[in-house]
Design an enzyme around this catalytic site. Structure first.
Site, PDB file in Angstrom:
ATOM      1  N   THR A 151      -0.865   2.729  -9.097  1.00 48.56           N
ATOM      2  CA  THR A 151      -1.926   1.739  -8.911  1.00 48.56           C
ATOM      3  C   THR A 151      -3.147   2.227  -9.701  1.00 48.56           C
ATOM      4  O   THR A 151      -3.254   1.975 -10.888  1.00 48.56           O
ATOM      5  CB  THR A 151      -2.249   1.519  -7.423  1.00 48.56           C
ATOM      6  OG1 THR A 151      -2.443   2.794  -6.780  1.00 48.56           O
ATOM      7  CG2 THR A 151      -1.124   0.774  -6.735  1.00 48.56           C
ATOM      8  N   LYS A 174       3.111   8.559  -6.115  1.00 51.46           N
ATOM      9  CA  LYS A 174       1.891   7.905  -6.593  1.00 51.46           C
ATOM     10  C   LYS A 174       0.810   8.067  -5.552  1.00 51.46           C
ATOM     11  O   LYS A 174       1.076   8.189  -4.356  1.00 51.46           O
ATOM     12  CB  LYS A 174       2.127   6.419  -6.892  1.00 51.46           C
ATOM     13  CG  LYS A 174       2.461   5.531  -5.711  1.00 51.46           C
ATOM     14  CD  LYS A 174       1.336   5.064  -4.826  1.00 51.46           C
ATOM     15  CE  LYS A 174       0.171   4.481  -5.588  1.00 51.46           C
ATOM     16  NZ  LYS A 174      -0.928   4.073  -4.602  1.00 51.46           N
ATOM     17  N   THR A 185      -2.566   7.306   0.667  1.00 54.44           N
ATOM     18  CA  THR A 185      -2.116   6.004   0.187  1.00 54.44           C
ATOM     19  C   THR A 185      -1.116   6.300  -0.911  1.00 54.44           C
ATOM     20  O   THR A 185      -1.379   6.201  -2.092  1.00 54.44           O
ATOM     21  CB  THR A 185      -3.237   5.087  -0.310  1.00 54.44           C
ATOM     22  OG1 THR A 185      -2.660   3.846  -0.677  1.00 54.44           O
ATOM     23  CG2 THR A 185      -4.016   5.638  -1.450  1.00 54.44           C
ATOM     24  N   GLU A 265      -9.284   9.751  -7.509  1.00 58.37           N
ATOM     25  CA  GLU A 265     -10.207   8.837  -8.167  1.00 58.37           C
ATOM     26  C   GLU A 265     -11.561   9.484  -8.435  1.00 58.37           C
ATOM     27  O   GLU A 265     -12.297   9.842  -7.511  1.00 58.37           O
ATOM     28  CB  GLU A 265     -10.385   7.581  -7.308  1.00 58.37           C
ATOM     29  CG  GLU A 265      -9.116   6.747  -7.236  1.00 58.37           C
ATOM     30  CD  GLU A 265      -9.142   5.684  -6.152  1.00 58.37           C
ATOM     31  OE1 GLU A 265      -8.263   4.813  -6.195  1.00 58.37           O
ATOM     32  OE2 GLU A 265     -10.020   5.735  -5.271  1.00 58.37           O
ATOM     33  N   ASN A 387     -14.148   2.360  -6.595  1.00 54.46           N
ATOM     34  CA  ASN A 387     -13.814   1.707  -5.333  1.00 54.46           C
ATOM     35  C   ASN A 387     -14.745   0.544  -5.011  1.00 54.46           C
ATOM     36  O   ASN A 387     -14.382  -0.330  -4.205  1.00 54.46           O
ATOM     37  CB  ASN A 387     -13.796   2.742  -4.217  1.00 54.46           C
ATOM     38  CG  ASN A 387     -12.534   3.585  -4.256  1.00 54.46           C
ATOM     39  OD1 ASN A 387     -11.471   3.140  -3.848  1.00 54.46           O
ATOM     40  ND2 ASN A 387     -12.646   4.787  -4.795  1.00 54.46           N
ATOM     41  N   SER A 392     -12.450  -6.725  -7.152  1.00 51.02           N
ATOM     42  CA  SER A 392     -13.275  -7.748  -7.805  1.00 51.02           C
ATOM     43  C   SER A 392     -13.232  -7.635  -9.315  1.00 51.02           C
ATOM     44  O   SER A 392     -12.646  -6.740  -9.867  1.00 51.02           O
ATOM     45  CB  SER A 392     -14.715  -7.635  -7.303  1.00 51.02           C
ATOM     46  OG  SER A 392     -15.221  -6.359  -7.559  1.00 51.02           O
TER      47      SER A 392
END
Length: 392
Positions: A151, A174, A185, A265, A387, A392
């Site tokens: 992702t 992942k 996650t 991230e 994040n 969006s």
């Protein structure tokens, strides 16, 4: 070893393709098929009370015997999608089973992506025949599968190793955010050509996950879809001692967990928080996790600031009933410099060099002989940016 991934152990094929789930057009559907003569399987899942439909279904399917295949998609979590989500997970398993010739209850289903959005089933069902037909044991097929489950990951994560007596372990995972127990996650499929039964597979996986994935705590956020599956083919014809297999499976999980953390991230530091001198392993883990979840501590590391006050204050949040210790006996060591000694000022914090990617924090409680290590990362501007714009 010539390549890494789920098809490195004998008896497995895999594939990855684009089904059109992701708007980017990238790979988003993967399959791992167990073709071995003595299949076995086990799974460990999120401890979140709200779970995705594929987690519920795969847990159920594991009670019916070993999984013969796992299908995984990125681009959509199929979580909080109600009855439709369960129907879609069952339909996916049935479609895979029909194309490879096994019962639907022997197919595991995994999903990852945005919560609350139904999957585009017409695209998934349309891609399954091609995906199944493409499954092979080639290195590229293994890499394609690992690529398809990404992702926000910037790279695919794979693992492979062969042991002295000839059996192998492979894997793919992942995860780049929401890394917190239980699991992260994350999706992870581990494969082995060792001969195991379901009970041994389950015991080995539970122990391996306990000290690896469940001690990888990137941002304190727990997902609805976390899944780690172990598939055994038995194709080597070799039955290792369960203690030996568990030890090597733990190495595999630790390697993949570190790969997840390295790709967290926006992260610029990987942080190992080791708590020693605890009265129990559980106490050490609780203290380490308290420090790992401090945003103040994590932002200090981002700024290369060895602010040990942010560490010791988090140690103090753990109740005495959980982790007994004397606050006036605690030492804190950052990158080999004892900045806090006996609960007070230690060596000059200016001696600490935090310019490297890896940061070591040791908290010695001087209360017992147990220890545990929690891995986390720093909190950066890039994490906030990524994040804030995720949907969006």
């Amino acid at each position: 070893m010539t390549y890494s991934g789920v098809t490195y152990p004998r008896g497995f094929t895999a594939a990855g393709c684009s089904a059109g789930i992701k708007s980017s057009g990238g790979k988003d559907l993967a399959i791992v098929i167990n073709n071995g003569p003595v299949p076995a399987s086990a799974g460990v899942f999120t401890s979140n009370r709200i779970v995705a439909a594929p987690v519920t279904l795969t847990r159920e399917h594991l009670t019916h015997g070993p999984l013969g295949a796992v299908i995984l998609n990125s681009g959509g979590a199929n979580a909080c999608t109600g009855t439709l989500g369960m129907d879609n997970a069952r339909t996916t398993a049935a479609a895979v089973g029909a194309h490879i010739g096994i019962a639907p209850q022997h197919v595991g289903v995994c999903s990852t992506g945005i919560i609350g959005v139904p999957l585009p089933m017409d695209r998934i069902l349309g891609a399954i025949p091609t995906l199944c037909a493409a499954a092979s044991a080639h290195a590229q097929a293994s890499l394609d599968a690992a690529d398809a489950i990404r992702t926000t990951d910037t790279v695919a994560k794979t693992y492979a190793s062969e042991y002295a007596d000839g059996w192998r372990i492979g894997g793919m995972a992942k995860g780049a955010g929401m890394l917190a127990p239980g699991l992260a996650t994350m999706l992870c499929v581990l494969t082995t050509d060792a001969c195991l039964d379901n009970d041994n597979a389950a015991a080995a996986l539970a122990e391996a996950v306990r000290t690896t994935f469940n001690r990888t705590d990137s941002d304190g956020c727990m997902s609805t879809n976390d899944t780690v599956l172990l598939l055994s083919s038995g194709s080597s014809g070799l039955t290792p001692r369960i203690e030996d297999f568990t030890a090597e499976l733990t190495v595999a999980c630790a390697n993949l967990a570190r790969q997840l953390l390295a790709d967290a991230e926006g992260a610029s530091h990987d942080i190992a928080i080791t708590v020693t001198g605890a009265t129990s392993e559980e106490a050490a883990e609780a203290v380490g996790r308290a420090v790992a979840r401090s945003n103040l501590f994590k932002t200090a590391v981002f700024g290369n600031d060895p602010n040990w006050g942010r560490i010791i204050s988090e140690v103090g949040t753990v109740p005495q009933s959980v982790a007994p210790y004397d606050p006036n006996a605690i030492d804190v060591i950052i990158n080999h410099v004892m900045v806090c000694q006996a609960g007070g000022v230690g060596q000059d914090r200016a001696l600490v060099d935090m310019s490297a990617r890896e940061v070591s924090v040791v908290v010695d409680l001087h209360a017992g002989n147990a220890s545990a290590t929690i891995w986390t990362n720093d909190l950066t501007h890039d994490y906030v940016h990524e994040n804030s714009a995720y949907t969006s």
